[in-house]
Design a protein around this motif. Sequence first.
Motif, PDB file in Angstrom:
ATOM      1  N   ARG A  64       0.835  -1.205   0.000  1.00  0.00           N
ATOM      2  CA  ARG A  64       0.000   0.000   0.000  1.00  0.00           C
ATOM      3  C   ARG A  64       0.868   1.252   0.000  1.00  0.00           C
ATOM      4  NH1 ARG A  64      -4.314   0.211   4.664  1.00  0.00           N
ATOM      5  NH2 ARG A  64      -4.776   2.273   3.859  1.00  0.00           N
ATOM      6  N   ILE A  65       1.927   1.219   0.809  1.00  0.00           N
ATOM      7  CA  ILE A  65       2.812   2.385   0.842  1.00  0.00           C
ATOM      8  C   ILE A  65       3.507   2.550  -0.505  1.00  0.00           C
ATOM      9  CG2 ILE A  65       4.892   3.329   1.903  1.00  0.00           C
ATOM     10  CD1 ILE A  65       3.939   2.267   4.530  1.00  0.00           C
TER      11      ILE A  65
ATOM     12  N   GLY B  65       2.165   2.049  -3.150  1.00  0.00           N
ATOM     13  CA  GLY B  65       1.185   2.595  -4.081  1.00  0.00           C
ATOM     14  C   GLY B  65       0.457   1.555  -4.908  1.00  0.00           C
TER      15      GLY B  65
ATOM     16  N   ARG C 265       1.557   4.070  12.774  1.00  0.00           N
ATOM     17  CA  ARG C 265       0.747   3.612  11.651  1.00  0.00           C
ATOM     18  C   ARG C 265      -0.347   4.620  11.308  1.00  0.00           C
ATOM     19  NH1 ARG C 265       0.496  -1.702  10.614  1.00  0.00           N
ATOM     20  NH2 ARG C 265      -1.749  -1.691  10.815  1.00  0.00           N
TER      21      ARG C 265
ATOM     22  N   ALA D  90       1.418   6.962   9.175  1.00  0.00           N
ATOM     23  CA  ALA D  90       1.642   6.362   7.859  1.00  0.00           C
ATOM     24  C   ALA D  90       0.360   6.259   7.047  1.00  0.00           C
ATOM     25  CB  ALA D  90       2.250   4.966   8.028  1.00  0.00           C
ATOM     26  N   GLY D  91      -0.771   6.275   7.742  1.00  0.00           N
ATOM     27  CA  GLY D  91      -2.033   6.117   7.026  1.00  0.00           C
ATOM     28  C   GLY D  91      -2.500   4.677   6.976  1.00  0.00           C
TER      29      GLY D  91
ATOM     30  N   GLU E 239      -4.370   8.422   1.209  1.00  0.00           N
ATOM     31  CA  GLU E 239      -3.822   7.050   1.142  1.00  0.00           C
ATOM     32  C   GLU E 239      -2.327   7.069   1.494  1.00  0.00           C
ATOM     33  OE1 GLU E 239      -4.275   3.582   0.006  1.00  0.00           O
ATOM     34  OE2 GLU E 239      -6.055   4.186   1.118  1.00  0.00           O
ATOM     35  N   PRO E 240      -1.825   5.985   2.114  1.00  0.00           N
ATOM     36  CA  PRO E 240      -0.401   5.937   2.459  1.00  0.00           C
ATOM     37  C   PRO E 240       0.505   6.288   1.272  1.00  0.00           C
ATOM     38  CG  PRO E 240      -1.516   3.975   3.247  1.00  0.00           C
ATOM     39  CD  PRO E 240      -2.547   4.792   2.551  1.00  0.00           C
ATOM     40  N   ALA E 241       0.149   5.784   0.107  1.00  0.00           N
ATOM     41  CA  ALA E 241       1.017   5.991  -1.057  1.00  0.00           C
ATOM     42  C   ALA E 241       1.139   7.466  -1.420  1.00  0.00           C
ATOM     43  CB  ALA E 241       0.471   5.214  -2.246  1.00  0.00           C
TER      44      ALA E 241
ATOM     45  N   ILE F 154       5.688   9.193   2.157  1.00  0.00           N
ATOM     46  CA  ILE F 154       6.399   8.642   3.299  1.00  0.00           C
ATOM     47  C   ILE F 154       7.027   7.323   2.879  1.00  0.00           C
ATOM     48  CG2 ILE F 154       4.918   9.595   5.087  1.00  0.00           C
ATOM     49  CD1 ILE F 154       3.573   6.713   4.956  1.00  0.00           C
TER      50      ILE F 154
ATOM     51  N   MET G 226       8.268   3.537   4.891  1.00  0.00           N
ATOM     52  CA  MET G 226       8.227   2.876   6.195  1.00  0.00           C
ATOM     53  C   MET G 226       9.106   1.636   6.185  1.00  0.00           C
ATOM     54  SD  MET G 226       4.905   2.251   8.481  1.00  0.00           S
ATOM     55  CE  MET G 226       4.882   1.211   9.927  1.00  0.00           C
TER      56      MET G 226
ATOM     57  N   ARG H 236      12.672   5.924  -2.543  1.00  0.00           N
ATOM     58  CA  ARG H 236      11.445   6.688  -2.781  1.00  0.00           C
ATOM     59  C   ARG H 236      11.658   8.167  -2.588  1.00  0.00           C
ATOM     60  NH1 ARG H 236       6.333   3.891  -1.474  1.00  0.00           N
ATOM     61  NH2 ARG H 236       5.799   6.067  -1.546  1.00  0.00           N
TER      62      ARG H 236
END
Lengths: 283, 351
Positions: free
Chosen positions: A180-181, A183, B47, B50-51, B71-73, B77, B79, B150
């Motif tokens: 999810r992070i 994307g 968390r 982070a979302g 959304e986290p994306a 960020i 993690m 990232r």
Amino acid sequence: MVERRPFIVFLTHFILVVGVVAIALPIWITFVAASHSEIRMTQVPLPLWPGDQLWVNFKNTLFGNGLEGTETAPVWLMLTNSLVMAMMISIGKIAISLLSAFAIVYFKFPFRMGIFWLIFITLMLPVEVRILPTFEVVAQLGMLNSYWGLTIPLIASATATFMFRQVFLTIPDEMLESARIDGAGPMRFFWDILLPLSRTNIAALFVILFIYGWNQYLWPLLITTDQDMTTIVISIKQMLEVAEASPQWNIVMMVALLAMLPPILVVIGMQKLFVQGLTETDK
Amino acid sequence: MANINLVNLTKSYDNTEVLHHIEGSIADGEFIVIVGPSGCGKSTLLRMIAGLETVTSGEVFIGDKMVNDVEPAHRDIAMVFQNYALYPHMSVEQNMAYGLKIRGLPKDEIAKRVREAAEILEITEYLSRKPRQLSGGQRQRVAMGRAIVRDPQVFLFDEPLSNLDAKLRVQMRLEIRKLQKRLGVTSIYVTHDQVEAMTLGDRLMVLNAGYVEQFGTPVELYQCPETVFVAGFIGSPSMNFLSVTVADGVLTLENGATVAFSNGHSGTALLGVRPESLIANPDGAVRLKVEMVEQLGANTLVHGHLEGTGTEMVASLPGIETVESGTVLRFDAPQEALHLFDAATQKRLET
Ligand SMILES: Nc1ncnc2c1ncn2[C@@H]1O[C@H](COP(=O)(O)OP(=O)(O)OP(=O)(O)O)[C@@H](O)[C@H]1O
Ligand SMILES: [Mg+2]
């Protein structure tokens, strides 16, 4: 086994050998019968060693019309029918159960567990139990004598859904969070992470389902009346029932050999993945 | 780069509140460590930033943007998880590139970033390996690499070193610290290890049972703990706590001994004094009956009781000392090393 006493060694080997013979002998006889001429197969004693007609029988069987004097479809067509049916069943089952397991494990929706149990309960309703209503439905949908009619009623699978659910549950939550992070949306996560991680389980299931599909007898028997839709397993039975002539054993056995071949090829081809899929737990 | 603001942040699971009104602002480029005992809500807080967890009430700002529903994306960020969460079927290179690929960066840009990150972390030679072919420490680096490529505004770490052995942990700790200073990215790091927290953080947020006990620099926390919890949590061995009564500039210990102490308070209180602040003195007021001695080489820890009471005490003597158990040692402590806490509220009583 740790014990190494000679008697135990002998006994275990003996049991193994008996087992192998019990399985291999019929296959050997099939093979031998398929390699003699029709005349030889009617004489006593029956041969125990291969003859020289294997290639001729093979050609006649595969491209001829099977038995003389019958109206059966050519054997290659029946093999194709069986292959299409087995492939559609196994791929269909795998696709549907992967998706439903994905939905059940990773999405929150109303009645989630209710739906899971509903799927699970269908375990108790194999085709044989619900054969009349299912036939009725398929007939009304006009799917008699079609690949769809042959396969769709067999595709829904609680076992496979359940298995994939267990597989997905072993995948740590962090994998999803990490994706999810990164994307990845749900379908992307499914394709890029879940599918590759379930690869060996899919392969193992494919082997099992392919053989299940290939060996289907009752359902195809009901649903296909057209000779062009007959599957190979059914045709073997039909060939034995030819009333007028005595069975042409060489041809029948050749058909049997050909019918055995695809499942064997699938098992051999997928052996490594199959074993991994059934044994590995590490994700 | 970005600053982070937490405004009145609360989290509940099924009506049980696990985080209570968290406030904090984090400056751009700061290294913040969230520290506290197991189950206090550190991971949950991280968390939420982070979302990965929803916010029950309150607001999270990253930069100047309220990100509660982002959304986290899209929070910009990265993690690092405790178990690293590397994708097992992808090579190290693919693991690092995956997020960039999804974002649609051009191939050569991805390759360049992966190469740079790999060089910084010295994992270039493992790029084509799968995670299971790496040691724990190497996996840890890959997880860091995945965060670095990232180029995010914020790094979030959830106990990233707890699966490593002690020596590697110390080494990686230094590396993370250096890397963060070099990249200058705002970072939040969760740990339950107070030594890790003290050495890494520019500032520490001490959490206990879902409350922020104190938010300050390591030195502030050590020298001026706001609560009994912080005083006991920071520093090793932990601070000694003695019940005292205060009156007219004099502290009276449980066993009747008195210490001069000029503080405007009076009544009962809790006196905190660190083992290393106790100085041996033949005429000292604090008498410690020795029970057990730990030789650590650089110093000697003397465990025992305040003489005549059941209150446990520890003192730290410099160098190697041999002390028989049963003997009574006498100590003094300088006024500035004495911390006084309200016995009821557990809060610091300021002079
Ligand atoms: N999904 C959940 N449902 C209900 N309660 C939860 C959930 N996740 C966490 N909690 C509760 O929230 C509290 C904080 O959990 P959290 O994981 O943040 O602790 P932690 O400080 O990270 O602890 P540790 O150091 O052990 O990782 C705990 O009391 C836990 O029981
Ligand atoms: Mg945690």
